[in-house]
Design an enzyme around this catalytic site. Structure first.
Site, PDB file in Angstrom:
ATOM      1  CG  ASP A 170      21.030  46.511  38.152  1.00  0.00           C
ATOM      2  OD1 ASP A 170      22.500  46.991  38.336  1.00  0.00           O
ATOM      3  OD2 ASP A 170      20.820  45.407  37.184  1.00  0.00           O
ATOM      4  CE  LYS A 227      25.528  51.852  35.987  1.00  0.00           C
ATOM      5  NZ  LYS A 227      24.993  49.986  36.468  1.00  0.00           N
ATOM      6  CD  GLU A 230      26.293  47.098  36.625  1.00  0.00           C
ATOM      7  OE1 GLU A 230      26.258  46.982  35.279  1.00  0.00           O
ATOM      8  OE2 GLU A 230      26.150  47.798  37.540  1.00  0.00           O
ATOM      9  CG  ASP A 237      25.973  43.575  31.703  1.00  0.00           C
ATOM     10  OD1 ASP A 237      25.168  43.833  31.550  1.00  0.00           O
ATOM     11  OD2 ASP A 237      26.359  43.573  32.886  1.00  0.00           O
TER      12      ASP A 237
END
Lengths: 626, 177
Positions: free
Chosen positions: A25, A87, A186, A208
């Site tokens: 992850d 990210k 994810e 999420d």
């Protein structure tokens, strides 16, 4: 029966050899690595017993890069060289992150570059390189804990990542020397972790909310199949934005206008803002302690209900994608059996309250929201590598954003709609619009809006060699293919005269192969490693993989689908690959693998064709017996 | 390398060729096929196996998406009979239907600046127009009288129009939040 074997190749290749695979992850704030050990997926810890690796990298003049906690500790002292939240920048152009940059302390090099680079004391660094540093640490951790080299990894990405962001993530893994078996969304990974845990069936929404990204996915779970019905989100929305709103509130409170341009002070404010947010998860109020210049300090108190008001805009922004996702799935709130909460930001109480109020459904928060994605990725990695130690399952995912091409007037014609199940292929024919036109330029875009300028430009290419004809008679077929990673490839064929011209897309964003190669060289120089040796080792692994996969296919189906001369030609080709491999010329090994692949093409097609006929016949037999 | 698939989508799923279909059965068959052909099953197989499986998995996805959607299914069944519903090849529409469309657009524009209630009423109307046409298409396609196929073609094209209005209603609805 032979055909059954095709569907379970994992069991036919070296059944006794357990291969090492992990799920990663790669988060905005923290990253994790997990693996299936003794039939159970678990997060791998560092030497000090910590599961999280802060996604922070600090570049230093002496080239001694710090990653994780040591870098996190320097965020305030060395803001310009300590890069966090990479990210949020990965796979984006300088212009894309312009609004984002206003909140970042970094200096970027070339304004017009496709891949923005941050200027550090150790040279310019892209978000791809920063991510590769983080991946390298996780790889080393996994190899230490599992005691062996990794055969493959599954890396998770936000479901709402576009093609460029996915490609950039894959480039980062390539830089880190990893064999990426799959980019996994994810929320889907989280569903796997929950689904296998609870053996549930039904329709679930996965909410999420991470540090910098938001995804909502709706899945149907049925007999081990996880079918994503729709996904929506915002790839630039998350806990970071809450922190920033709290930081802005703090700046308003302290009345020191001159400090609002002080990078070091701003970093400190962001850090205390996040700490306050976290403190208010368990407490009703907290005191924020600020260090002002010249040794002065200031205390500011903040209670939970005031914070809820401050961060409300971020949470409210997540509800529109929730609505859209429900509609795209063709469902009402009442059809949802439960909401799975994922991502560190769902720890914030008012997030839970608002989501529960919106869906009016039960929230699942049982598995640690920070670990659940890595756990799901580990399970998928275990299956893809062929171990299948946790049982069988299948993930059917979708493409988050529509794909299309530019047509006249600066408009976009959609070719693949959002939420189409992947893999997906579509072809569309276009005609020439001028007399004697011999070339056609094709511009590929991703996004929901109608105008080219509002969509993400993915690639531009020119198809040449169209025979001159009157307007409207030249025909070009453009084929899109999105694979199971959500990655696009496009080819175009001019088919009027029977002479076909094929063009493969060169991405107009991101890194070129040459740039990746160069970075690879650079990073290896850093690690004082030998690039030749590494490339040779990687090619040899590829060769072994190709040989063993074909060997097992031949053992099962060789006699059924190949005549004697075809069979012996393949065996000969395999032997020659083996010989080239032993000699050790990187390019020749690559070439020999390609030759073997090409030669085995008809064999693969025949087996699969027979397999589909078998499957169809199976239905009909069932019908009669029912 | 291209795969060759010569059967129709109904055969692929082993279900009867009919407009009125059992969506649950279709979905079950779809899952069964993907359990065999999805590229995840070929992660450690040969490169060629992976490439072929991507194409088959894409074909299965396309077939499912086509049969699961009432408009696509209608278009597809007509195309099996050699009847095209391509808009570029045929611009003739029933004038009465076109008038209704213009009225719908006007109502949509009005709803945009008025209320969610007005939009919901419009949405109900479009849904009922949609269902009525869908039912009629089913009767024709599943009936024995081929002389009505041209009527079905018109209805399918009208359904395509209505789905576009549906999408626009959704967009307007989003602007209310």
């Amino acid at each position: 029966m032979a055909l059954l074997q095709i569907s379970e190749p994992g069991q036919t290749t070296h059944p006794h050899k357990y291969r090492l695979a992990v799920g990663i992850d790669l988060g905005t704030t923290n990253s994790l690595v997990a693996a299936v050990c003794n039939g159970e997926a678990k997060v791998l810890l560092d030497e000090e017993g910590r599961s999280l690796l802060p996604s922070v990298v600090r570049f230093r003049e002496n080239g001694d890069t710090q990653i994780g906690y040591p870098a996190l500790a320097e965020v305030v002292n060395d803001p310009m060289n300590t890069i966090s939240s990479a990210k949020r920048m990965i796979g984006r152009k300088t212009s894309d992150i312009k609004t984002l940059r206003d909140h970042l302390p970094y200096q970027f090099d070339d304004e017009s570059a496709n891949v923005p680079r941050i200027i550090t004391v150790d040279g310019p660094r892209s978000a791809i390189e920063v991510s590769a540093e983080i991946l390298t640490v996780l790889k080393k951790r996994a190899e230490y804990v599992l005691d062996g080299e990794l055969d493959g990894v599954v890396i998770t990405v936000p479901a709402y990542f576009d093609d460029a962001q996915r490609q950039a993530t894959k480039d980062a893994a390539r830089l880190a020397g990893m064999n990426v078996m799959r980019l996994l969304n994810e929320p889907t990974a989280a569903a796997v972790a929950y689904g296998l845990d609870e053996g549930s069936e039904g329709v679930y929404a996965i909410y999420d909310l991470g540090g910098g990204t938001f995804d909502i996915s709706i899945l149907r779970l049925n007999k081990g199949v996880f079918e994503v019905l729709a996904t929506a989100g915002n790839s630039a929305l998350g806990g970071d934005d809450m922190d920033r709103l709290i930081a802005e509130w703090i700046l308003d409170e302290i009345d020191h206008a001159e400090l609002s341009t002080d990078n070091q002070f701003l970093r400190q404010v962001m850090v205390v803002a996040r700490a306050a947010k976290e403190a208010l998860t368990d407490n009703d109020s907290t005191v924020i302690k600020l260090c002002l210049p010249e040794g002065a300090t200031q205390d500011i108190s903040l209670n939970r209900s005031s914070m809820n008001d401050i961060i409300a805009p971020v949470i409210d922004k997540t509800l529109l994608p929730c609505r859209r996702c429900l509609r795209d799935a063709g469902l009402d709130k009442a059809d949802i059996d439960g909401i799975v909460m994922v991502g560190g930001s769902t720890r914030v109480c008012s997030v839970k309250e608002k989501v529960e109020a919106f869906f009016q459904r039960k929230l699942y928060t049982g598995v640690d929201p920070e670990q659940v994605v890595a756990i799901g990725a580990a399970v998928q990695a275990d299956i893809l590598i062929g171990n299948h130690t946790t049982g069988d399952m299948l993930l059917l995912d979708v493409i988050p954003l529509s794909l299309g091409i530019e047509i006249m007037g600066g408009m976009v014609e959609k070719i693949i709609p959002r939420n189409a199940t992947i893999p997906v292929t579509r072809a569309q024919e276009f005609t020439t619009y001028k007399d004697g036109q011999t070339a056609m330029s094709i511009h590929v875009l991703q996004g929901e809006r109608e105008r080219v300028s509002d969509c993400r430009s993915l690639a531009r290419f020119e198809l040449r060699g169209i025979p001159p004809m009157v307007a409207g008679s030249g025909r070009v077929k453009v084929s899109f293919q999105v694979d199971a990673d959500g990655l696009l490839s496009v080819s175009a064929t001019e088919a009027t005269t029977g002479t076909e011209t094929r063009v493969d897309v060169k991405p107009s964003y991101g890194l070129t192969d040459a740039e990746v190669e160069q970075m690879l060289r650079d990073s290896i120089v850093h690690a004082s490693d030998d690039i030749q040796a590494r490339q040779l080792a990687e090619r040899r692994v590829d060769a072994d993989r190709a040989i063993s996969a074909l060997e097992s296919a031949l053992a099962v189906d060789g006699d059924a689908y190949l005549n004697e001369s075809e069979h012996s030609a393949l065996l000969e080709c395999m032997k020659s690959l083996q010989r080239v491999k032993d000699k050790g010329d990187v390019d020749k090994i690559k070439q020999a693998i390609n030759t073997l692949n090409e030669l085995s093409g008809p064999f693969a097609t025949r087996r699969m064709n027979a397999s589909i006929r078998e499957a169809m016949a199976g239905h009909n037999i069932n019908e009669f017996s029912e | 390398m291209q795969i060759l698939f010569e059967n129709n989508f109904f055969d692929l799923f082993g279900i009867e060729k009919a407009y009125s279909l059992d969506r649950q059965l279709l979905r079950d068959r779809f899952r069964d096929l993907q359990k065999k052909f999805h590229p995840d099953n070929f992660a450690s197989a040969t490169e060629q196996d992976r490439l072929v499986s991507v194409q088959y998995a894409a074909l299965i996805n396309e077939a499912f998406a086509t049969l699961d959607d009432p408009v696509q299914r209608g278009r597809y069944m007509l195309s099996l009979d050699g009847i095209s519903t391509d808009e570029e090849l045929d611009t003739q529409m029933d004038p009465e239907f076109l008038m209704q469309q213009i009225e719908l657009r006007e109502e949509l524009d009005a709803a945009r600046s008025s209320s969610l209630d007005a939009l919901n009423r419009l949405s109900d109307k479009v849904e009922s127009d949609f269902s009525a046409r869908m039912a009629r298409v089913g009767e024709i396609l599943d009936g024995a009288d081929d002389s009505e196929l041209d009527r079905a073609r018109h209805l399918v094209r009208e359904l395509q129009f209505l789905s576009r209005v549906r999408r626009e209603i959704e967009e307007v609805e989003e602007s209310f939040y």
